[in-house]
Design a protein around this motif. Sequence first.
Motif, PDB file in Angstrom:
ATOM      1  N   ARG A  77       0.796  -1.237   0.000  1.00  0.00           N
ATOM      2  CA  ARG A  77       0.000   0.000   0.000  1.00  0.00           C
ATOM      3  C   ARG A  77       0.826   1.283   0.000  1.00  0.00           C
ATOM      4  O   ARG A  77       0.573   2.187  -0.793  1.00  0.00           O
ATOM      5  CB  ARG A  77      -0.914   0.037   1.238  1.00  0.00           C
ATOM      6  CG  ARG A  77      -2.035  -0.950   1.194  1.00  0.00           C
ATOM      7  CD  ARG A  77      -2.943  -0.773   2.388  1.00  0.00           C
ATOM      8  NE  ARG A  77      -2.247  -1.150   3.611  1.00  0.00           N
ATOM      9  CZ  ARG A  77      -2.813  -1.773   4.629  1.00  0.00           C
ATOM     10  NH1 ARG A  77      -4.075  -2.078   4.601  1.00  0.00           N
ATOM     11  NH2 ARG A  77      -2.121  -2.088   5.687  1.00  0.00           N
ATOM     12  N   ALA A 117       1.253   4.654  -2.729  1.00  0.00           N
ATOM     13  CA  ALA A 117       1.126   6.085  -2.445  1.00  0.00           C
ATOM     14  C   ALA A 117       2.397   6.837  -2.850  1.00  0.00           C
ATOM     15  O   ALA A 117       2.339   7.926  -3.423  1.00  0.00           O
ATOM     16  CB  ALA A 117       0.835   6.292  -0.960  1.00  0.00           C
ATOM     17  N   LEU A 135       2.452   7.068  -6.770  1.00  0.00           N
ATOM     18  CA  LEU A 135       1.242   7.532  -7.454  1.00  0.00           C
ATOM     19  C   LEU A 135       1.461   8.695  -8.429  1.00  0.00           C
ATOM     20  O   LEU A 135       0.858   8.705  -9.508  1.00  0.00           O
ATOM     21  CB  LEU A 135       0.161   7.910  -6.426  1.00  0.00           C
ATOM     22  CG  LEU A 135      -1.165   8.378  -7.028  1.00  0.00           C
ATOM     23  CD1 LEU A 135      -1.838   7.257  -7.805  1.00  0.00           C
ATOM     24  CD2 LEU A 135      -2.089   8.913  -5.936  1.00  0.00           C
ATOM     25  N   LEU A 183      -4.024   1.625 -11.391  1.00  0.00           N
ATOM     26  CA  LEU A 183      -3.222   1.389 -10.197  1.00  0.00           C
ATOM     27  C   LEU A 183      -3.683   0.081  -9.560  1.00  0.00           C
ATOM     28  O   LEU A 183      -4.811  -0.016  -9.077  1.00  0.00           O
ATOM     29  CB  LEU A 183      -3.393   2.559  -9.215  1.00  0.00           C
ATOM     30  CG  LEU A 183      -2.623   2.501  -7.904  1.00  0.00           C
ATOM     31  CD1 LEU A 183      -1.116   2.481  -8.155  1.00  0.00           C
ATOM     32  CD2 LEU A 183      -2.989   3.697  -7.024  1.00  0.00           C
ATOM     33  N   LEU A 234      -5.826   6.964  -1.753  1.00  0.00           N
ATOM     34  CA  LEU A 234      -5.525   6.710  -3.166  1.00  0.00           C
ATOM     35  C   LEU A 234      -6.800   6.821  -4.004  1.00  0.00           C
ATOM     36  O   LEU A 234      -6.805   7.438  -5.063  1.00  0.00           O
ATOM     37  CB  LEU A 234      -4.901   5.320  -3.345  1.00  0.00           C
ATOM     38  CG  LEU A 234      -3.479   5.135  -2.824  1.00  0.00           C
ATOM     39  CD1 LEU A 234      -3.080   3.665  -2.866  1.00  0.00           C
ATOM     40  CD2 LEU A 234      -2.491   5.977  -3.611  1.00  0.00           C
ATOM     41  N   THR A 289      -8.005  10.325  -4.797  1.00  0.00           N
ATOM     42  CA  THR A 289      -7.278  11.097  -5.798  1.00  0.00           C
ATOM     43  C   THR A 289      -7.922  10.949  -7.177  1.00  0.00           C
ATOM     44  O   THR A 289      -7.562  11.650  -8.119  1.00  0.00           O
ATOM     45  CB  THR A 289      -5.808  10.635  -5.938  1.00  0.00           C
ATOM     46  OG1 THR A 289      -5.784   9.309  -6.484  1.00  0.00           O
ATOM     47  CG2 THR A 289      -5.076  10.689  -4.618  1.00  0.00           C
ATOM     48  N   LEU A 344      -8.216   2.699  -9.314  1.00  0.00           N
ATOM     49  CA  LEU A 344      -7.603   1.815  -8.324  1.00  0.00           C
ATOM     50  C   LEU A 344      -8.246   0.439  -8.298  1.00  0.00           C
ATOM     51  O   LEU A 344      -9.479   0.318  -8.274  1.00  0.00           O
ATOM     52  CB  LEU A 344      -7.736   2.468  -6.936  1.00  0.00           C
ATOM     53  CG  LEU A 344      -7.321   1.652  -5.720  1.00  0.00           C
ATOM     54  CD1 LEU A 344      -5.815   1.419  -5.713  1.00  0.00           C
ATOM     55  CD2 LEU A 344      -7.749   2.375  -4.444  1.00  0.00           C
TER      56      LEU A 344
END
Length: 193
Positions: A78, A82, A85, A94, A121, A124, A128
């Motif tokens: 994880r 980040a 990213l 992602l 995430l 944003t 994902l």
Amino acid sequence: MANVKSVMIVGVGGQGSLLASKLLGNVLLSRGFDVKVSEVHGMSQRGGSVVTYVRYGDKVYSPIVSEGEADAIVSFERLEAARWLPYLKEGGRLIVNDQRIDPMPVITGAAQYPDGILEKLAATGANLLAIDALSLAEQAGSAKAVNVVLMGVLSTLLDIPEEAWQASLEACVPAKFLELNRRAFALGRNHTA
């Protein structure tokens, strides 16, 4: 250079990103792409940040991916998702293994592992896909197969037939681990979020 695609594989040392990038590079080469692979290690010992750039297309001049250029980022953890990213292009994908691996500053108490990384995430607007790749790897027969589970997930985004991936598994994985890795790849490929 519009025909060049970029994939970043990010994680921590010891998670098998080398095999993942070898597998991806092999399958892309088998399909006739020009492929450039570059590895960048943070701390070289197990546990340090590791990033691999894989770029492919008709003609690739540099293996390096700049911020905002990655078509896909495959993260083994994880916090690494980040960290990297900003390299994902708008509309890029992602793929994140929903696993926490504490970096050295957290282990030593010098820093805290951030809360709510996946939520941040998603906030944003990143495209994902979070997946419990560790559980799938264990289901396949080994926690070490997280890397191949994630390549199975990535394979669904690339227009490459499954037979080509299977041939690359045979080329890159020692025979005694092949069946385990075939299971791990299939679990990743067939995973739906």
